[in-house]
Design an enzyme around this catalytic site. Sequence first.
Site, PDB file in Angstrom:
ATOM      1  CG  ASP A 117      -2.057   0.984   1.102  1.00  0.00           C
ATOM      2  OD1 ASP A 117      -3.210   0.543   1.002  1.00  0.00           O
ATOM      3  OD2 ASP A 117      -1.800   2.211   1.103  1.00  0.00           O
ATOM      4  CD  GLN A 153     -14.895  -0.427  -2.289  1.00  0.00           C
ATOM      5  OE1 GLN A 153     -16.022  -0.708  -1.871  1.00  0.00           O
ATOM      6  NE2 GLN A 153     -14.390  -0.950  -3.389  1.00  0.00           N
ATOM      7  CG  HIS A 191      -8.683  -3.122  -2.386  1.00  0.00           C
ATOM      8  ND1 HIS A 191      -9.654  -2.373  -3.006  1.00  0.00           N
ATOM      9  CD2 HIS A 191      -8.377  -2.459  -1.243  1.00  0.00           C
ATOM     10  CE1 HIS A 191      -9.917  -1.296  -2.282  1.00  0.00           C
ATOM     11  NE2 HIS A 191      -9.163  -1.335  -1.192  1.00  0.00           N
ATOM     12  CG  LEU A 192      -8.734  -9.663   0.722  1.00  0.00           C
ATOM     13  CD1 LEU A 192      -9.658  -9.549  -0.463  1.00  0.00           C
ATOM     14  CD2 LEU A 192      -8.172 -11.081   0.854  1.00  0.00           C
TER      15      LEU A 192
END
Length: 114
Positions: free
Chosen positions: A31, A94, A100-101
């Site tokens: 990320d 979100q 996505h995880l």
Amino acid sequence: MPTDCLFCKIVAGAIPANRVYEDELCIGFPDINPQTPTHILIVPKEHVASQAKAVEKHKPLLGHLMMAAADLARTHKLDRGYRVVVNTGDEGGQTVQHLHLHLLGGRAMSWPPG
Ligand code: AMP
Ligand code: ZN
């Protein structure tokens, strides 16, 4: 695939990401704004807008993504524990409209979420 989808562009290679994981169905990359020492996004190659948009045909894909998270947790040595998060919709927090995880680990986390 929506042409304006950030994660579709990363899957296609149009936007760079450090792929720490890839198989036929998904990729994993750090990320850009990590919330924990290890923070990896696991993104299906197929565009699914969110978990709320998943349908019966996605059942194997959802299991596959969870197994990818488990594999990544092992390779990143998150032996003390970790968290897998799927933010869904506005109230779920979100911000990218492509399922996505989040694999989060490397420090103790509190519960419940804010
Ligand atoms: P969510 O808020 O659950 O939709 O998560 C979206 C995540 O994508 C956020 O944690 C962002 O920091 C992350 N993100 C946005 N752009 C990028 C990028 N180019 N590369 C990696 N992560 C990104
Ligand atoms: Zn997409």
